[in-house]
Motif scaffolding. Structure first.
Motif, PDB file in Angstrom:
ATOM      1  N   ARG A  29       6.110   0.846  -7.551  1.00 21.18           N
ATOM      2  CA  ARG A  29       4.830   0.368  -7.001  1.00 21.18           C
ATOM      3  C   ARG A  29       5.024  -0.311  -5.647  1.00 21.18           C
ATOM      4  O   ARG A  29       4.296  -0.008  -4.689  1.00 21.18           O
ATOM      5  CB  ARG A  29       4.187  -0.613  -7.986  1.00 21.18           C
ATOM      6  CG  ARG A  29       2.936  -1.283  -7.449  1.00 21.18           C
ATOM      7  CD  ARG A  29       2.287  -2.159  -8.514  1.00 21.18           C
ATOM      8  NE  ARG A  29       1.098  -2.828  -7.988  1.00 21.18           N
ATOM      9  CZ  ARG A  29       1.022  -4.145  -7.765  1.00 21.18           C
ATOM     10  NH1 ARG A  29       2.051  -4.925  -8.048  1.00 21.18           N
ATOM     11  NH2 ARG A  29      -0.083  -4.673  -7.291  1.00 21.18           N
ATOM     12  N   ARG A  32       5.971   2.080  -2.916  1.00 27.43           N
ATOM     13  CA  ARG A  32       4.799   2.845  -2.471  1.00 27.43           C
ATOM     14  C   ARG A  32       3.919   1.999  -1.558  1.00 27.43           C
ATOM     15  O   ARG A  32       3.455   2.468  -0.506  1.00 27.43           O
ATOM     16  CB  ARG A  32       4.007   3.322  -3.680  1.00 27.43           C
ATOM     17  CG  ARG A  32       2.797   4.200  -3.301  1.00 27.43           C
ATOM     18  CD  ARG A  32       2.013   4.646  -4.513  1.00 27.43           C
ATOM     19  NE  ARG A  32       1.307   3.555  -5.170  1.00 27.43           N
ATOM     20  CZ  ARG A  32       1.687   2.978  -6.305  1.00 27.43           C
ATOM     21  NH1 ARG A  32       2.764   3.386  -6.945  1.00 27.43           N
ATOM     22  NH2 ARG A  32       0.980   1.990  -6.833  1.00 27.43           N
ATOM     23  N   LEU A  33       3.672   0.750  -1.939  1.00 33.02           N
ATOM     24  CA  LEU A  33       2.838  -0.119  -1.118  1.00 33.02           C
ATOM     25  C   LEU A  33       3.455  -0.343   0.263  1.00 33.02           C
ATOM     26  O   LEU A  33       2.762  -0.338   1.278  1.00 33.02           O
ATOM     27  CB  LEU A  33       2.631  -1.457  -1.828  1.00 33.02           C
ATOM     28  CG  LEU A  33       1.771  -1.417  -3.094  1.00 33.02           C
ATOM     29  CD1 LEU A  33       1.790  -2.773  -3.794  1.00 33.02           C
ATOM     30  CD2 LEU A  33       0.336  -1.004  -2.779  1.00 33.02           C
ATOM     31  N   GLU A  36       2.966   2.649   2.403  1.00 31.17           N
ATOM     32  CA  GLU A  36       1.579   2.770   2.834  1.00 31.17           C
ATOM     33  C   GLU A  36       1.211   1.737   3.893  1.00 31.17           C
ATOM     34  O   GLU A  36       0.090   1.749   4.408  1.00 31.17           O
ATOM     35  CB  GLU A  36       0.651   2.623   1.621  1.00 31.17           C
ATOM     36  CG  GLU A  36       0.758   3.774   0.621  1.00 31.17           C
ATOM     37  CD  GLU A  36      -0.017   3.506  -0.661  1.00 31.17           C
ATOM     38  OE1 GLU A  36      -0.525   2.369  -0.826  1.00 31.17           O
ATOM     39  OE2 GLU A  36      -0.102   4.420  -1.501  1.00 31.17           O
ATOM     40  N   VAL A  38       0.988  -1.571   3.442  1.00 33.97           N
ATOM     41  CA  VAL A  38       0.266  -2.723   2.910  1.00 33.97           C
ATOM     42  C   VAL A  38       0.992  -4.009   3.304  1.00 33.97           C
ATOM     43  O   VAL A  38       2.229  -4.061   3.302  1.00 33.97           O
ATOM     44  CB  VAL A  38       0.149  -2.613   1.377  1.00 33.97           C
ATOM     45  CG1 VAL A  38      -0.474  -3.864   0.783  1.00 33.97           C
ATOM     46  CG2 VAL A  38      -0.677  -1.382   1.010  1.00 33.97           C
ATOM     47  N   ASP A  39       0.237  -5.030   3.647  1.00 37.99           N
ATOM     48  CA  ASP A  39       0.827  -6.316   4.023  1.00 37.99           C
ATOM     49  C   ASP A  39       1.395  -6.991   2.776  1.00 37.99           C
ATOM     50  O   ASP A  39       0.654  -7.428   1.901  1.00 37.99           O
ATOM     51  CB  ASP A  39      -0.243  -7.198   4.665  1.00 37.99           C
ATOM     52  CG  ASP A  39       0.292  -8.565   5.073  1.00 37.99           C
ATOM     53  OD1 ASP A  39       1.518  -8.757   5.053  1.00 37.99           O
ATOM     54  OD2 ASP A  39      -0.535  -9.445   5.406  1.00 37.99           O
ATOM     55  N   LEU A  40       2.716  -7.107   2.705  1.00 38.58           N
ATOM     56  CA  LEU A  40       3.393  -7.717   1.562  1.00 38.58           C
ATOM     57  C   LEU A  40       4.107  -9.005   1.948  1.00 38.58           C
ATOM     58  O   LEU A  40       4.930  -9.499   1.190  1.00 38.58           O
ATOM     59  CB  LEU A  40       4.409  -6.728   0.971  1.00 38.58           C
ATOM     60  CG  LEU A  40       3.851  -5.392   0.484  1.00 38.58           C
ATOM     61  CD1 LEU A  40       4.990  -4.482   0.026  1.00 38.58           C
ATOM     62  CD2 LEU A  40       2.854  -5.600  -0.652  1.00 38.58           C
TER      63      LEU A  40
END
Length: 207
Positions: A29, A32-33, A36, A38-40
């Motif tokens: 997960r 994948r984020l 993509e 995504v701000d983590l």
């Protein structure tokens, strides 16, 4: 987060409340984020504001290493620990640079692992406190604090609806000899309000 197997014999809630394949699902997960875009990095940004440049930071319950890796990219020296070897393996593969160790937070002894130097701060992100073994929460906070310099900060975030009431957390903070300095409803510092479904607490080890 976080915490599947332990050395204490008391299973963590990460082990008892999730299926065995959950760890790999968690790894996939976050890969994948990240792919993509995504701000983590929200947790890391907050902690970065709380410490001087080039601090030594303990990422406790580091999971796949996303928070510690971002802190390292900001110039800090990071050591990540997690009881789940699947997550530590992913952290080592995806984020070389910081040191990643398999360790039970309730029995944390980093000097025995060759890391005797105290830390300037610690972060417990990703609902770590709701996944440690039930009844060990104060011990976890105490063991993390034992590895910090006096006057160091600990940033802790978790959902308030995950079976660990905030009042119990505050009692465990006091039992561990820590001080609650600030509380927010998100890692980007939205104002705390009673009943919020997430709490970010900034603690301090007394000088």
């Amino acid at each position: 987060m976080s915490e599947r197997s332990t050395t204490s014999g008391k299973p963590t809630r990460w082990a008892t409340d999730t299926a065995p394949e959950h760890s790999q699902w968690y790894v996939d997960r976050f890969r994948r984020l990240a792919a993509e875009g995504v701000d983590l990095a929200g947790e890391a940004r907050l902690l970065d504001t709380l410490v001087p440049p080039r601090s030594r930071i303990l990422d406790a319950g580091c999971g796949t290493g996303r928070v510690g890796a971002e802190l390292a990219a900001r110039g800090h020296t990071v050591l990540g620990v997690d009881a789940d070897p699947v997550l530590i393996e992913a952290a080592r593969a995806d984020h070389p640079g910081p040191r990643w160790l398999v360790a039970d937070l309730a029995e944390l002894d980093l000097a025995a692992a060759g890391e005797p130097e105290p830390f300037d701060a610690a972060v417990l992100a990703g609902n770590v406190m709701t996944f440690v073994a039930a009844g060990t929460e104060a011990t976890v906070l105490r063991r993390v604090a034992a590895h910090l310099h006096p006057d160091a900060v600990i940033a802790v975030g978790f959902g308030t609806d995950r079976g660990y009431p905030l009042g119990d957390f505050d009692a465990d903070v006091a039992t561990a000899g820590l001080l609650l300095e600030h509380r927010f409803a998100t890692w980007d510092l939205r104002r705390w309000r009673d009943g919020a479904d997430f709490a970010v607490s900034v603690l301090r080890r007394p000088a």
